[in-house]
Design a protein around this motif. Structure first.
Motif, PDB file in Angstrom:
ATOM      1  N   GLU A   1      73.558 -73.303  24.989  1.00  0.00           N
ATOM      2  CA  GLU A   1      73.714 -73.048  23.527  1.00  0.00           C
ATOM      3  C   GLU A   1      74.553 -72.046  23.449  1.00  0.00           C
ATOM      4  O   GLU A   1      75.609 -71.754  22.711  1.00  0.00           O
ATOM      5  N   GLU A   2      74.524 -70.844  24.312  1.00  0.00           N
ATOM      6  CA  GLU A   2      75.207 -69.537  24.661  1.00  0.00           C
ATOM      7  C   GLU A   2      76.791 -70.456  25.034  1.00  0.00           C
ATOM      8  O   GLU A   2      78.007 -69.466  24.381  1.00  0.00           O
ATOM      9  N   ARG A   3      76.928 -71.357  25.690  1.00  0.00           N
ATOM     10  CA  ARG A   3      78.318 -71.400  25.943  1.00  0.00           C
ATOM     11  C   ARG A   3      79.196 -72.286  25.123  1.00  0.00           C
ATOM     12  O   ARG A   3      80.292 -72.051  24.592  1.00  0.00           O
ATOM     13  N   ALA A   4      78.246 -73.264  24.610  1.00  0.00           N
ATOM     14  CA  ALA A   4      78.989 -73.752  22.984  1.00  0.00           C
ATOM     15  C   ALA A   4      79.522 -72.516  21.629  1.00  0.00           C
ATOM     16  O   ALA A   4      80.401 -72.799  21.232  1.00  0.00           O
ATOM     17  N   ALA A   5      78.464 -71.898  21.714  1.00  0.00           N
ATOM     18  CA  ALA A   5      78.639 -70.374  20.611  1.00  0.00           C
ATOM     19  C   ALA A   5      80.248 -69.758  21.442  1.00  0.00           C
ATOM     20  O   ALA A   5      80.755 -69.204  20.418  1.00  0.00           O
ATOM     21  N   THR A   6      80.045 -69.632  22.538  1.00  0.00           N
ATOM     22  CA  THR A   6      81.093 -68.743  23.510  1.00  0.00           C
ATOM     23  C   THR A   6      82.643 -69.511  22.948  1.00  0.00           C
ATOM     24  O   THR A   6      83.096 -68.332  22.913  1.00  0.00           O
ATOM     25  N   CYS A   7      82.415 -70.626  23.044  1.00  0.00           N
ATOM     26  CA  CYS A   7      83.311 -71.590  22.698  1.00  0.00           C
ATOM     27  C   CYS A   7      84.073 -70.939  21.852  1.00  0.00           C
ATOM     28  O   CYS A   7      85.353 -71.017  22.196  1.00  0.00           O
ATOM     29  N   ALA A   8      83.516 -72.082  20.412  1.00  0.00           N
ATOM     30  CA  ALA A   8      83.841 -71.856  18.821  1.00  0.00           C
ATOM     31  C   ALA A   8      84.025 -70.835  18.919  1.00  0.00           C
ATOM     32  O   ALA A   8      85.449 -70.739  18.095  1.00  0.00           O
ATOM     33  N   ASP A   9      83.799 -69.528  18.989  1.00  0.00           N
ATOM     34  CA  ASP A   9      84.163 -68.046  18.419  1.00  0.00           C
ATOM     35  C   ASP A   9      85.552 -68.214  19.606  1.00  0.00           C
ATOM     36  O   ASP A   9      86.258 -66.977  18.516  1.00  0.00           O
ATOM     37  N   LEU A  10      85.539 -68.297  20.963  1.00  0.00           N
ATOM     38  CA  LEU A  10      86.582 -68.159  21.388  1.00  0.00           C
ATOM     39  C   LEU A  10      88.295 -68.162  21.524  1.00  0.00           C
ATOM     40  O   LEU A  10      89.290 -68.408  21.450  1.00  0.00           O
ATOM     41  N   MET A  11      87.931 -69.892  21.590  1.00  0.00           N
ATOM     42  CA  MET A  11      88.973 -70.567  21.825  1.00  0.00           C
ATOM     43  C   MET A  11      89.990 -70.290  20.212  1.00  0.00           C
ATOM     44  O   MET A  11      90.992 -70.146  20.127  1.00  0.00           O
ATOM     45  N   PRO A  12      89.512 -70.328  18.797  1.00  0.00           N
ATOM     46  CA  PRO A  12      90.467 -70.020  18.034  1.00  0.00           C
ATOM     47  C   PRO A  12      91.060 -68.465  18.068  1.00  0.00           C
ATOM     48  O   PRO A  12      92.545 -68.595  17.463  1.00  0.00           O
TER      49      PRO A  12
ATOM     50  N   ALA B   1      82.822 -60.625  30.181  1.00  0.00           N
ATOM     51  CA  ALA B   1      82.138 -59.634  29.572  1.00  0.00           C
ATOM     52  C   ALA B   1      82.853 -59.020  28.809  1.00  0.00           C
ATOM     53  O   ALA B   1      82.759 -57.793  28.149  1.00  0.00           O
ATOM     54  N   ARG B   2      84.543 -59.060  28.877  1.00  0.00           N
ATOM     55  CA  ARG B   2      85.303 -58.440  27.745  1.00  0.00           C
ATOM     56  C   ARG B   2      86.159 -59.492  26.267  1.00  0.00           C
ATOM     57  O   ARG B   2      87.129 -59.351  26.059  1.00  0.00           O
ATOM     58  N   LEU B   3      84.879 -60.834  26.847  1.00  0.00           N
ATOM     59  CA  LEU B   3      86.192 -61.437  25.378  1.00  0.00           C
ATOM     60  C   LEU B   3      85.807 -61.102  24.497  1.00  0.00           C
ATOM     61  O   LEU B   3      86.173 -61.914  23.497  1.00  0.00           O
ATOM     62  N   GLN B   4      85.327 -60.565  23.841  1.00  0.00           N
ATOM     63  CA  GLN B   4      85.078 -59.807  22.397  1.00  0.00           C
ATOM     64  C   GLN B   4      86.179 -58.999  22.278  1.00  0.00           C
ATOM     65  O   GLN B   4      85.759 -58.357  20.783  1.00  0.00           O
ATOM     66  N   ASP B   5      86.504 -58.597  23.575  1.00  0.00           N
ATOM     67  CA  ASP B   5      87.758 -57.747  23.317  1.00  0.00           C
ATOM     68  C   ASP B   5      89.071 -58.269  22.978  1.00  0.00           C
ATOM     69  O   ASP B   5      89.351 -58.482  23.759  1.00  0.00           O
TER      70      ASP B   5
ATOM     71  N   VAL C   1      95.492 -73.800  30.714  1.00  0.00           N
ATOM     72  CA  VAL C   1      94.273 -73.882  31.754  1.00  0.00           C
ATOM     73  C   VAL C   1      93.850 -72.510  31.582  1.00  0.00           C
ATOM     74  O   VAL C   1      93.951 -71.369  31.817  1.00  0.00           O
ATOM     75  N   VAL C   2      92.465 -72.340  30.934  1.00  0.00           N
ATOM     76  CA  VAL C   2      92.036 -71.066  30.579  1.00  0.00           C
ATOM     77  C   VAL C   2      90.411 -71.208  30.855  1.00  0.00           C
ATOM     78  O   VAL C   2      89.621 -72.378  31.076  1.00  0.00           O
ATOM     79  N   LEU C   3      89.720 -70.396  32.655  1.00  0.00           N
ATOM     80  CA  LEU C   3      88.898 -70.845  32.848  1.00  0.00           C
ATOM     81  C   LEU C   3      87.996 -68.738  33.064  1.00  0.00           C
ATOM     82  O   LEU C   3      88.410 -67.999  32.827  1.00  0.00           O
ATOM     83  N   VAL C   4      86.849 -69.578  32.464  1.00  0.00           N
ATOM     84  CA  VAL C   4      85.622 -68.404  32.140  1.00  0.00           C
ATOM     85  C   VAL C   4      84.444 -68.582  32.701  1.00  0.00           C
ATOM     86  O   VAL C   4      84.252 -69.485  32.271  1.00  0.00           O
ATOM     87  N   PRO C   5      84.035 -67.397  33.566  1.00  0.00           N
ATOM     88  CA  PRO C   5      82.791 -67.657  34.790  1.00  0.00           C
ATOM     89  C   PRO C   5      81.059 -67.889  33.457  1.00  0.00           C
ATOM     90  O   PRO C   5      81.436 -66.748  32.881  1.00  0.00           O
ATOM     91  N   GLY C   6      80.763 -68.656  33.497  1.00  0.00           N
ATOM     92  CA  GLY C   6      79.535 -69.268  33.249  1.00  0.00           C
ATOM     93  C   GLY C   6      79.662 -69.889  31.454  1.00  0.00           C
ATOM     94  O   GLY C   6      79.114 -70.385  30.880  1.00  0.00           O
ATOM     95  N   VAL C   7      81.203 -69.916  31.454  1.00  0.00           N
ATOM     96  CA  VAL C   7      81.303 -70.759  30.431  1.00  0.00           C
ATOM     97  C   VAL C   7      81.667 -72.185  30.562  1.00  0.00           C
ATOM     98  O   VAL C   7      81.509 -73.630  29.773  1.00  0.00           O
ATOM     99  N   GLY C   8      82.622 -72.153  30.847  1.00  0.00           N
ATOM    100  CA  GLY C   8      83.783 -73.130  31.812  1.00  0.00           C
ATOM    101  C   GLY C   8      84.958 -72.871  31.447  1.00  0.00           C
ATOM    102  O   GLY C   8      85.715 -72.551  32.017  1.00  0.00           O
ATOM    103  N   ARG C   9      85.990 -74.494  31.187  1.00  0.00           N
ATOM    104  CA  ARG C   9      87.092 -74.298  31.451  1.00  0.00           C
ATOM    105  C   ARG C   9      87.819 -75.071  29.909  1.00  0.00           C
ATOM    106  O   ARG C   9      87.368 -75.997  28.915  1.00  0.00           O
TER     107      ARG C   9
ATOM    108  N   CYS D   1      84.249 -77.733  15.115  1.00  0.00           N
ATOM    109  CA  CYS D   1      85.938 -78.149  14.828  1.00  0.00           C
ATOM    110  C   CYS D   1      86.516 -77.360  15.667  1.00  0.00           C
ATOM    111  O   CYS D   1      87.723 -76.935  16.843  1.00  0.00           O
ATOM    112  N   ALA D   2      86.401 -75.912  16.193  1.00  0.00           N
ATOM    113  CA  ALA D   2      86.637 -74.894  16.261  1.00  0.00           C
ATOM    114  C   ALA D   2      86.572 -75.383  17.957  1.00  0.00           C
ATOM    115  O   ALA D   2      87.518 -75.297  18.667  1.00  0.00           O
ATOM    116  N   ARG D   3      85.544 -75.925  18.629  1.00  0.00           N
ATOM    117  CA  ARG D   3      85.310 -76.429  19.776  1.00  0.00           C
ATOM    118  C   ARG D   3      85.928 -77.805  20.233  1.00  0.00           C
ATOM    119  O   ARG D   3      86.432 -77.441  21.330  1.00  0.00           O
TER     120      ARG D   3
END
Length: 705
Positions: free
Chosen positions: A257-268, A326-330, A367-375, A513-515
Motif C-alpha cells: 500500500e505504501e509503495r502504491a501511494a508513493t508512486c501515485a504521488d511521486l510520478m506526476p 527520505a526526500r521524495l516530498q521535497d 529509468v528512475v530507481l527509488v529504494p523501498g519503492v521500485g522502478r 491513473c498516476a500509477r
C-alpha cells in the motif's frame, strides 16, 4: 477494475528454458515457414530473448526470378523486427553469393558503416524489408541455420569479468569467446575467422553482446540455442545459491500500500519536471527483481555503472536516476535531481561526440530507481516506457548473474555513445513516422463505459492518448476496456470502477491513473444521470441524486484532477472538459432537478476556468442535446419520461421529434460529442478556456449569450 501490478514475490533465479518444438506442427511447414516457426518460438519466450532482440537466419534454395536458376538466399530477420511476433514479411532476403562478394569492398573497421550501404544491392526478389546491422554475422558464417540471442543468463556471462572463464567451465571448448566489438561487418569477419581457426566450436560468446550458434536444421538450431541458455542458467543459479545477490539487503521495501501511494504521488511530480519536445508517459514496477536491487548493498555502485548489452542501453540511456527515499516530498530536491541528470547527460554528450554526431537528444532520465519503492520509467509513449522498464529488469538480472561469477562490466562510455548516436541508428529514427498529436497525453474519462464516454475515449485513443476509463458499472467497464485493448493495444487503456459521488473512489481512480500512466493531462467529466418529473413529483431524493452526480460529481473529479494537472503549464498546460447539456442553458419541461444540476456544473466550469488559468489548466464545456442512439441514459426511464413530457411515443417518434425540432434536422451521435471534446482537449484549442460548445444540431433556445 484497476489492474493490480503491484504484487511482489521473492526474486527468482534464472529461468531454465526447455524445448517447445512440436514435430507435428513443424512437419507441415515449408523451409521459410520453419525459420519463422523457430524464430517465433525463440522470441515469444522471454527467458530466451528480449522484446525486439535477437535475430535468426536460414540459407535456403530459391528460384531466381530473373534467370529461373536455383540460388542460395539468406533469409534473416529484418531491421527493427521482433522475432516473437514477426511474420514472413519480417525477414530480409538477400543473394548469399552477393553478400559474400561484399568483402571485396571491405578494408577494415572504418568501413563498417559503408558496408551497410551495400546490403540493399544484395536484395533478392525486390524484398522491401531492410537488412539489419547483424546481417554479416549470419552471411559470413558457413552454416545453414544461425541463431543470435541475448537472454539474461547469457548476457550475465558476457558482461562479467569472470565470463570467459565461466564459458570454458560450462562448455569446455565447445563455445568460444570473442572480446567486445560493436555490431557490424568487422564483427562478422572476426567471428568468421575465429570459427575457421577453431572448427570444433558450436557457438561463440560475444562479450557484452550475446551468443551466436548454429546447426544443420531448423529444429537442431532451435534446440541447440535452448540447450546453451539452459546450461548458462543452471550454472548461474548454482553460483547464486552460494551468496546473497548484490551482497544482500541494506533496507526493507515499503508495504504494498505504501509503495502504491508513493508512486501515485511521486510520478506526476517527476513527469512535470521532465520538460522536452513531448510529454512523458510513465510506467511503474515493484516486481521482485526491482525491489531486491534497489534495497541492496550494491545498489548505488551498480546503478551508476549503467547497462551493458546494447539492447538494454538503447532503451534505458547511459544510466538511471536514483532518488533518496527520505526526500521524495521535497520538490526542490526533485527538481535539482532532474536538472542534475540533464547536465550529466549533456556532459556525456560533449565528451563523446564525434564531428558528425547527430544533435543531442532528450536529456531527461528514462529509468528512475527509488529504494523501498521500485522502478519508474518515462518515455514518449506507454509502450516504450513499459519496454524500457522491462529492459532495465533484464539489466538487473544481468548484474545479479555477472556479480555472482566476477565483477559486472558495463558498456564503455565511448562505445555506448557511438551506439546511441550511430548515424545508422539516427537514420532509422528519422524514418519513423511522426507521432500522432495526442501521444504523450493522459486522459481520464468518467462515465467511460457509456455512449458518450466510450466514444470520447475512442477518439482520444485514435490520436495516441492513454486513457483511464472510470465508471460505476464494472461489467460494462470491463467490456469496453477489453474492446479498446484489442483495438488500440493493452498498454494505452486502463479502467477503474468509480462512483463519482464517492470521494474515496474518485481519489482511488486518479491515483490509479498516476500509477499506471504517470499523471494526467485531460479530464472528461462525463458521468451522469437523467431524470424527468414535474416539480410536485420531484422528491428530495431525486433532487439530491441529480446534484450528487451532476454537480458534486463534477466538483470531486475536478478537485482530484487539479493536483495532477498543476505544474504542467510549462509543457503546454492541461484541459478539463465538462459534458453539460442543452438543458443547462435552456429551460426544460418537467426536468428541474436535472436541468438545474447541469446548470450548476456549467457555472462550476466557468469558475474553474478562472482558477485554473494561472496553472495552465483550461476548463471548457460541451453541451449535447438528444444524444439518443448509443447512449445508456436513454435506455432507461428517461426515454419514457421525456416522451411522456411531449405526449409522444418513446420509440422512433421520440427520435424524430428531437431531430425535427433541431435547426439542422439531424441526429446527434456520441461520436459528434467526442469530436467536440477532442477539440477542447487538444492543442487545437490551446487558447480557449471558459467556453461552451453546443453540439445539438441547432437549438435557438440554447444559444450562448
Amino acid at each position: 477494475m484497476i489492474v493490480d501490478t503491484l504484487l511482489a514475490s521473492p526474486a527468482t533465479p534464472f529461468a531454465v528454458p526447455s524445448s517447445r518444438w512440436d514435430d507435428a506442427a513443424a512437419a507441415t511447414l515449408s523451409p521459410a515457414e520453419l525459420l519463422l516457426y523457430r524464430s517465433n518460438l525463440l522470441g515469444s519466450d522471454l527467458t530466451v530473448t528480449n522484446f525486439g532482440g535477437g535475430n535468426t537466419s536460414a540459407k535456403l534454395t530459391e528460384v531466381d526470378p530473373l534467370t529461373g536458376e536455383s540460388v542460395e538466399v539468406l533469409w534473416v530477420k529484418g531491421s527493427g523486427g521482433d522475432i516473437g511476433s514477426m511474420k514472413l514479411d519480417g525477414f530480409a532476403t538477400l543473394y548469399q553469393d552477393k553478400l559474400l562478394g561484399l568483402e571485396a569492398h571491405y578494408a577494415g573497421l572504418e568501413d563498417d558503416d559503408k558496408m551497410v550501404g551495400y546490403l540493399p544491392h544484395c536484395t533478392f526478389n525486390l524484398n522491401g524489408r531492410a537488412a539489419s546491422i547483424d546481417t554479416p554475422l549470419h552471411s559470413l558464417l558457413p552454416f545453414a541455420h544461425v541463431d543470435h540471442v541475448h537472454p539474461d543468463s547469457i548476457i550475465a556471462l558476457a558482461a562479467s569479468s569472470g565470463g570467459e572463464a565461466a564459458t570454458k567451465e560450462i562448455w569446455g571448448g565447445r563455445i568460444g569467446w570473442l572480446p567486445w566489438k560493436r555490431p557490424g561487418y568487422t564483427l562478422g569477419v572476426q567471428l568468421r575467422d575465429f570459427v575457421r581457426a577453431n572448427p570444433q566450436v558450436e557457438g561463440v560468446m560475444l562479450a557484452g553482446h550475446g551468443i551466436i550458434c548454429w546447426a544443420d536444421s531448423a529444429k537442431a538450431c532451435y534446440e541447440h540455442t535452448i540447450e546453451l541458455i539452459a546450461d548458462a542458467a543452471r550454472f548461474l543459479n548454482s553460483r547464486l545459491s552460494e551468496k546473497p545477490a548484490f551482497n544482500g539487503a541494506s533496507s526493507e521495501p515499503l508495504s504494498l500500500e505504501e509503495r502504491a501511494a508513493t508512486c501515485a504521488d511521486l510520478m506526476p511530480r517527476l513527469r512535470s519536471l521532465m520538460n522536452g519536445a513531448r510529454r512523458k508517459v510513465g510506467h511503474f514496477s515493484d516486481d521482485a527483481e526491482a525491489l531486491e536491487f534497489v534495497n541492496s548493498v550494491d545498489f548505488e555502485r551498480l546503478a551508476n555503472l549503467g547497462t551493458s548489452c546494447p539492447d538494454h542501453f538503447l532503451r534505458t540511456k547511459i544510466a538511471p536516476l536514483t532518488l533518496d527515499p527520505a526526500r521524495l516530498q521535497d520538490n526542490t530536491y526533485l527538481a535539482e535531481k532532474i536538472a542534475g541528470y540533464r547536465a550529466m547527460y549533456a556532459a556525456y554528450y560533449e565528451r563523446c561526440r564525434r564531428p558528425n554526431s547527430p544533435a543531442i537528444r532528450d536529456a531527461n532520465p528514462v529509468v528512475v530507481l527509488v529504494p523501498g519503492v521500485g522502478r519508474m520509467t518515462f518515455a514518449s509513449d506507454k509502450t516504450t516506457a513499459r519496454l524500457a522498464g522491462e529492459f532495465y529488469g533484464n539489466a538487473i538480472n544481468v548484474m545479479r548473474g555477472a556479480e555472482a561469477i566476477g565483477d559486472y562490466i558495463a558498456l564503455d562510455e565511448q562505445e555506448a555513445f557511438d551506439i546511441e548516436y550511430w548515424l545508422l541508428e539516427e537514420a532509422k529514427l528519422q524514418r519513423m513516422p511522426a507521432p500522432k498529436p495526442m501521444v504523450g497525453r493522459i486522459a481520464l474519462v468518467t462515465g467511460g463505459a457509456g455512449g458518450i464516454g466510450a466514444a470520447t475515449a475512442a477518439r482520444l485513443l485514435e490520436d495516441g492518448a492513454c486513457v483511464m476509463l472510470a465508471d460505476r458499472d464494472g461489467n460494462a467497464l470491463d467490456e469496453v476496456r477489453t474492446g479498446f485493448a484489442k483495438q488500440f493495444g493493452k498498454d494505452v487503456v486502463r479502467s477503474a470502477v468509480c462512483d463519482v459521488t464517492d470521494e474515496a473512489q474518485v481519489r482511488a481512480a486518479f491515483d490509479a491513473c498516476a500509477r499506471e500512466f504517470g499523471g494526467l493531462d485531460v479530464l472528461v467529466a462525463n458521468a451522469g444521470i437523467a431524470s424527468s418529473a414535474p416539480i410536485e413529483e420531484t422528491t428530495i431524493e431525486l433532487w439530491n441524486r441529480n446534484y450528487d452526480v451532476l454537480a458534486q460529481g463534477y466538483f470531486l473529479t475536478a478537485k482530484h484532477a487539479w493536483a495532477l494537472m498543476k505544474g504542467m503549464q510549462d509543457q503546454g498546460g492541461t484541459s478539463i472538459v465538462f459534458i453539460g447539456s442543452k438543458n443547462a442553458v435552456a429551460a426544460a419541461t418537467n426536468a428541474s432537478a436535472y436541468a438545474s444540476a447541469k446548470a450548476a456544473a456549467n457555472h462550476l466550469a466557468r469558475c474553474l476556468a478562472l482558477e485554473g488559468a494561472p496553472h495552465g489548466i483550461r476548463v471548457n464545456t460541451v453541451n449535447p442535446d438528444a444524444v439518443i442512439k448509443g447512449s445508456r441514459i436513454w435506455d432507461g426511464d428517461w426515454r419514457k419520461e421525456r416522451a411522456g413530457a411531449y405526449g409522444i411515443d418513446s420509440g422512433a417518434e421520440l427520435e424524430a421529434h428531437y431531430r425535427d425540432r433541431s435547426m439542422l434536422k439531424r441526429d446527434v451521435l456520441p461520436s459528434d460529442i467526442a469530436e467536440a471534446v477532442f477539440f477542447l482537449a487538444s492543442d487545437q484549442s490551446a487558447k480557449s478556456t471558459g467556453n461552451m460548445i453546443n453540439v445539438d444540431a441547432g437549438n435557438a433556445q440554447a444559444f450562448t449569450r
